[in-house]
Design a protein around this motif. Structure first.
Motif, PDB file in Angstrom:
ATOM      1  N   MET B  99       0.835  -1.192   0.000  1.00  0.00           N
ATOM      2  CA  MET B  99       0.000   0.000   0.000  1.00  0.00           C
ATOM      3  C   MET B  99       0.879   1.255   0.000  1.00  0.00           C
ATOM      4  O   MET B  99       1.927   1.276   0.619  1.00  0.00           O
ATOM      5  CB  MET B  99      -0.878   0.013   1.263  1.00  0.00           C
ATOM      6  N   TYR B 104      -2.293  14.747  -2.738  1.00  0.00           N
ATOM      7  CA  TYR B 104      -2.710  15.684  -3.784  1.00  0.00           C
ATOM      8  C   TYR B 104      -2.379  17.086  -3.307  1.00  0.00           C
ATOM      9  O   TYR B 104      -3.135  17.702  -2.569  1.00  0.00           O
ATOM     10  CB  TYR B 104      -4.207  15.523  -4.074  1.00  0.00           C
ATOM     11  N   TYR B 112      -7.513  20.589  -4.722  1.00  0.00           N
ATOM     12  CA  TYR B 112      -7.766  20.303  -3.314  1.00  0.00           C
ATOM     13  C   TYR B 112      -6.834  21.067  -2.363  1.00  0.00           C
ATOM     14  O   TYR B 112      -5.879  20.500  -1.821  1.00  0.00           O
ATOM     15  CB  TYR B 112      -7.585  18.815  -3.011  1.00  0.00           C
ATOM     16  N   VAL B 159      -5.208  16.306   1.237  1.00  0.00           N
ATOM     17  CA  VAL B 159      -6.019  15.206   0.702  1.00  0.00           C
ATOM     18  C   VAL B 159      -5.087  14.087   0.232  1.00  0.00           C
ATOM     19  O   VAL B 159      -4.112  14.337  -0.474  1.00  0.00           O
ATOM     20  CB  VAL B 159      -6.903  15.695  -0.471  1.00  0.00           C
ATOM     21  N   HIS B 160      -5.374  12.901   0.697  1.00  0.00           N
ATOM     22  CA  HIS B 160      -4.564  11.763   0.245  1.00  0.00           C
ATOM     23  C   HIS B 160      -5.411  10.510   0.239  1.00  0.00           C
ATOM     24  O   HIS B 160      -6.373  10.397   0.987  1.00  0.00           O
ATOM     25  CB  HIS B 160      -3.338  11.578   1.145  1.00  0.00           C
ATOM     26  N   ASP B 161      -5.066   9.596  -0.621  1.00  0.00           N
ATOM     27  CA  ASP B 161      -5.739   8.308  -0.613  1.00  0.00           C
ATOM     28  C   ASP B 161      -4.680   7.221  -0.504  1.00  0.00           C
ATOM     29  O   ASP B 161      -3.490   7.509  -0.409  1.00  0.00           O
ATOM     30  CB  ASP B 161      -6.666   8.133  -1.828  1.00  0.00           C
ATOM     31  N   ILE B 162      -5.166   5.991  -0.450  1.00  0.00           N
ATOM     32  CA  ILE B 162      -4.241   4.860  -0.357  1.00  0.00           C
ATOM     33  C   ILE B 162      -4.403   4.032  -1.617  1.00  0.00           C
ATOM     34  O   ILE B 162      -5.521   3.750  -2.042  1.00  0.00           O
ATOM     35  CB  ILE B 162      -4.551   3.996   0.885  1.00  0.00           C
ATOM     36  N   ARG B 163      -3.299   3.677  -2.233  1.00  0.00           N
ATOM     37  CA  ARG B 163      -3.347   2.877  -3.444  1.00  0.00           C
ATOM     38  C   ARG B 163      -2.746   1.516  -3.183  1.00  0.00           C
ATOM     39  O   ARG B 163      -1.750   1.390  -2.464  1.00  0.00           O
ATOM     40  CB  ARG B 163      -2.563   3.561  -4.575  1.00  0.00           C
ATOM     41  N   ARG B 164      -3.352   0.548  -3.762  1.00  0.00           N
ATOM     42  CA  ARG B 164      -2.788  -0.783  -3.708  1.00  0.00           C
ATOM     43  C   ARG B 164      -2.648  -1.254  -5.142  1.00  0.00           C
ATOM     44  O   ARG B 164      -3.617  -1.374  -5.873  1.00  0.00           O
ATOM     45  CB  ARG B 164      -3.700  -1.712  -2.926  1.00  0.00           C
TER      46      ARG B 164
END
Lengths: 682, 309
Positions: B99, B104, B112, B159-164
């Motif tokens: 992960m 952003y 954002y 703002v951030h997300d998690i990538r797999r």
């Protein structure tokens, strides 16, 4: 077998006869001091990290009691126990056999920690679903709670661990639990708030824990009406009554004379004070003899049974593969599919880009972090579950804080899973961080989702119709303000350590959902009984839950007993009759869909024809069946006529009305899902 | 000039981040497994991030996620930039190895805006840059403190997300292939048969190469070649006494006229003006394409942005 049991009981009797007053009183208290508790916390150990010792008389051979808590597993240790789904979810599975099996697993793990008293059979009816510990009980319905609570009792005790049923009684407010006085009519008490306790006692429960609150002006731990008259008298309870910890009793004489046998978790009001009270003639020595015998009998029974069973559970059994698979099965059976427009679910596994939205998707969220907190070795989150099932997919997780970004991810993905609901900061024994508990854990801010989550669901749902909402929480979550924006929704409760796997299996069709709501979800909170979470006085009316909605003529958003499947079931050929003292309903259920599935068939009794004010219908039986496509089964459900009785306050007894009652059989408590017939009792 | 496209970032031992100030001339497309936070301390720099590019001006802050193919170019000799590079491993307590966090943050595009604005991030990063350049006994601790403050700021407010990523990535991601092609072009820009060389080297036809470069970098092979040739010519103009005609040939231009035209288009001045000092170009290189600069000026600018001055 029975001879051995009787021999042991006789021996307990003989031992108690030889005991001095001090020794007998010594059996009647916990031995885990507040100082020791605080020291544990200071050293970073959580509540019940080690078993809480109580009672016992080594010199005369009465084994001590060693307490562990529950109910979603055994609360001792760290990183070992199996964390099962919370009872609310186990309630949704309506599976007594499974609950008994969970009880056996819990019994084994309790033994592995060296304990012999499991305090995790919680069977309170939440008068209002906002009770912070609703997750710890099996839903809103007394009959279902009684069935499943009894199953847990049988399972736990089959492994020679005393099952302690709690909180006796009427404890369904957390915020003011130490102070509140619950009032209700005797009829309400007998029909709504006690039958499930009796079911557990009838199943052989050897211990009952009194509640913190007062009932009709008397602290439950001092309440002779509850403990001696009803529990030990009318119900013939042979086990012992213990107090809830530290604040469950407040007076030596009142508690002892009420029949409260064991003070937990330390000696504050009993011990030398109780010895003195007996010497002063304030407490009759027969009361002490009775308590001592009850405790000694239970302790000797379970310890000797365990020692002679040849079983020797070590820590290896805690969190073992078999138990984890059981936790998984429980979660698989308990997930309730609430909505599935255009057969959006199951999702196709060929999805390449997946968006997972909502903070709870990556939280190891097993529910309350209070006295029911279980510490497993690992927890499968929803993110983990999806990642493991679809290793070839590109997965993006976003907590959803920025709606534009959430929309972008939802839009750009093949499917979108939105996880919303509650965690231990929203509901529980008390809410706040584990280190900083603030006040009681009732849902004082309402039963809806947080505004951010409602906004997220509405935003993302509009962006990608291939969506599913997964609801996490211990009970009722209102949905009217977002359900229209999504294609599918499922209630996943706090699904335990394997929950992420079970949820993923349901989302992607490896498991066909079969859970049914163990409570009604109303359109709005004002449809529920009025409650004041901070009250010092609270009246519990006769009606709550689906019975109240029926009574008020208010249609719920989702009825009690409701849950969809990926296949279809048709109901036909109902038959209703009385035979051999049982009210019986039968019908044929056919799987008319294209895949195997399980269905919880429900029987309700209806009292519209009653000469007195009674509910339109009450659950009085259920059966979980599995059907292959095209397969039919004749389902037969029955309940004893005693379960159709009402309590007559004048005669102070349960009575059967000799009139025509209604019986219903079907797939939920909604009229349209039921077939009905007349049951002639006249 | 051409570096390895996978840029290994050596962190000072024991410290999870590298921070340095530099003047950007040209950094070809590349990617690395570190995050790169960049703040323009002075002047302007063009950022190429995949097919997007945009001008960053003094005070702008961007965060490039790990493994994102990117490059910088600037014709502004007075530009000065702070780079903070840190490994994905700084988040290893929070995420498993498959992960990654994706942030952003780009004040120039305004995508954002952070919850508390850009200032706390700029302040934390500039403090880090400032203390990394100090030698007092406490400086390293102050730098570490600033760095962790920066990470907390990112997690809390950006703002951030998690990538797999998919388990078996299968074929190479398009942007990484594009970066390799871009690198090959830089290294072999003098070749008169570059197009054939590329198809042979990568085993792909011209159409595939074109699509790959256009999708991933938003550029054509010709544009990348022109840039690479101009960058090479700048070096030769600055550091050799070769004639302009020889340099044009050496860099693969078919005529001196083409060289002049292309050079003017890319830099705004002629090769001769450049050689005569029209663009002041410091000598020596710290990292690929990152030039030396006035050290005092960097400290002053950092201190000011960090609120230390």
């Amino acid at each position: 077998m029975e001879d051995t049991r009787n021999r042991r009981l006789r021996r307990a009797e003989q031992i108690v006869k030889r005991m001095t007053l001090e020794q007998k009183v010594g059996l009647m208290s916990g031995k885990y001091s507040l100082e020791k508790l605080l020291e544990d916390y200071r050293e970073g150990m959580h509540y019940n990290f080690s078993p809480y010792g109580a009672s016992g008389c080594e010199e005369l051979g009465v084994p001590g009691l060693r307490f562990c808590d529950g109910p979603r597993g055994v609360t001792c240790g760290s990183g070992m126990s199996t964390c099962f789904p919370v009872p609310a979810m186990r309630g949704a599975s309506f599976d007594e056999e499974l609950e008994e099996e969970i009880g056996r697993a819990i019994g084994k793990e309790a033994r592995a920690y060296g304990t012999n008293l499991f305090g995790g059979v919680c069977v309170n009816v939440p008068y209002h679903p906002g009770w912070g510990r609703s997750q710890e009980t099996y839903g809103e319905d007394s009959f279902a709670i009684g069935k499943l609570g009894a199953a847990l009792v049988r399972g736990v005790q089959s492994e020679h661990v005393i099952a302690c049923v709690k909180h006796f009684a009427l404890n369904s407010i957390e915020s003011s639990r130490f102070h509140v006085n619950i009032g209700c009519s005797e009829r309400t008490l007998r029909e709504v708030f006690l039958p499930h306790f009796k079911d557990c006692v009838d199943a052989g429960a050897m211990a009952v824990m009194t509640a913190y609150n007062s009932f009709n002006g008397v602290l439950c731990g001092h309440n002779r009406h509850l403990v001696t008259d009803i529990l030990k008298g009318e119900w013939g309870f042979a086990g012992f009554a213990l107090s809830d910890f530290a604040f469950g009793i407040k007076d030596t004489v009142e508690a002892a004379n009420a029949g409260l046998d064991l003070e937990m978790c330390n000696t504050w009001h009993y011990g030398s004070k109780l010895v003195q009270a007996v010497r002063d003639g304030l407490v009759d020595s027969s009361q002490i003899d009775d308590s001592a015998l009850r405790i000694a009998s239970a302790a000797i029974l379970v310890e000797e049974e365990y020692n002679s069973s040849g079983k020797n559970y070590t820590e290896k059994v805690a969190g073992c593969r078999e138990h984890r698979l059981l936790a998984l099965r429980s979660a698989q059976e308990g997930i309730v599919l609430l909505k599935n427009e255009k057969n959006t679910l199951p999702f196709k596994k060929s999805a390449r880009k997946i968006a997972i939205l909502g903070r709870l998707a990556i939280e190891a969220n097993m529910g309350d972090t209070g006295s029911s907190c279980v510490f497993p070795a690992r927890v499968v989150t929803i993110f983990d579950g999806i990642s493991e099932m679809l290793p070839e997919a590109e997965i993006a997780f976003y907590d959803g804080g920025n709606l534009d970004h959430a929309r972008l991810l939802a839009h750009g993905s093949d499917l979108c899973v939105i996880v919303a609901g509650l965690d231990h900061t929203d509901e529980g024994e008390s809410v706040g961080s584990p280190d900083n508990k603030i006040g009681g854990g009732d849902r004082v801010n309402g039963l809806g989702l947080r505004k951010e989550e409602v906004d997220l669901i509405n935003a993302a749902g509009a962006e990608n119709p291939n969506n599913a909402v997964v609801l996490i929480g211990g009970g009722v979550i209102l949905a009217s303000d977002w359900i229209g924006s999504v294609s599918s929704a499922l209630m996943a409760f706090y699904p335990g350590q394997e929950g992420g796997t079970a949820i993923t299996q349901v989302l992607f069709g490896e498991i066909n959902p079969s859970g049914k709501l163990p409570f009604a979800i109303p359109e709005k909170e004002s449809d529920l009984p009025a409650i004041d979470w901070y009250a010092l006085e609270q009246w519990y009316g006769y009606y709550h839950g689906y019975a109240k909605l029926d009574k008020d003529g208010v249609a719920p958003l989702f009825p009690f007993g409701f849950g969809l499947s990926y296949t279809r079931f048709s109901y036909s050929d109902p038959k209703f009759f009385v035979w051999e003292g049982l009210a019986r309903a039968e019908c044929t259920v056919t799987n008319t869909g294209s895949r195997e599935g399980s269905e919880v068939v429900q029987m309700y009794a209806g009292f519209k024809n009653s000469s007195i004010d009674r509910p339109a219908k009450l659950l009085r039986g259920f059966d979980r069946i599995s059907l292959s496509p095209g397969e039919s089964k004749r389902v037969k459900i029955s309940c004893p006529l005693e379960k159709l009785m009402h309590y007559n306050e004048e005669s102070q007894s349960f009575e059967l009305e000799h009139t025509d009652l209604q019986l219903f059989i079907g797939s939920s408590c909604a009229e349209k899902d039921l077939m009905s017939g007349v049951l002639r009792l006249s | 000039m051409a570096g390895s496209i996978y840029e290994r970032i050596a962190h000072v031992s024991g410290f999870p981040a590298k921070a340095f100030v530099t003047c950007i001339q040209n950094s070809t497309y590349h990617w690395h497994s570190d995050y790169e936070l960049m703040i323009v301390l002075g002047g302007e720099v063009r950022l190429f991030e995949g097919p997007e590019h945009q001008m960053l001006r003094t005070g702008d802050v961007v965060l490039l996620n790990s493994r994102v193919v990117h490059g910088y170019r600037s014709n502004d000799p007075n530009n000065l930039c702070l780079f903070v590079q840190f490994s994905e491993r700084v988040f290893e307590e929070l995420l498993d190895e498959r992960m990654t966090f994706r942030f952003y943050l780009n004040s120039a595009s305004g995508v954002y805006p952070p919850k508390n604005g850009y200032d706390p991030i700029v302040v934390a990063a500039c403090k880090l840059g400032y203390y990394m350049r100090q030698t007092s006994p406490s400086a390293a601790y102050k730098a570490a403190s600033s760095f962790f403050g920066l990470l907390a700021e990112l997690l809390d407010n950006v703002v951030h997300d998690i990538r797999r990523a998919p388990l078996s990535a299968g074929k190479e991601p398009e942007d990484e292939l594009a970066a390799r092609v871009s690198d090959f072009i830089s290294a072999n820009c003098s070749s008169q048969t570059l197009a054939e060389d590329i198809t042979r080297e990568f085993g792909l036809n011209e159409k595939s190469i074109y699509r790959c470069l256009k999708n991933a970098l938003g550029a054509t092979q010709k544009e990348l070649t022109d840039i690479a040739r101009i960058e090479r010519s700048k070096l030769l103009l600055r550091h050799t006494s070769m004639s302009i005609l020889d340099i044009a040939q050496e860099c693969g231009f078919i005529s001196e006229a083409t060289f002049y035209r292309t050079f003017k288009k890319e830099t705004g001045i002629t090769p001769k003006e450049f050689r005569d000092g029209g663009l002041s170009l410091p000598t020596g290189f710290e990292v690929q394409g990152y030039l030396n600069y006035d050290s005092m000026d960097a400290d002053v600018r950092l201190a000011r942005l960090a609120g230390l001055a």
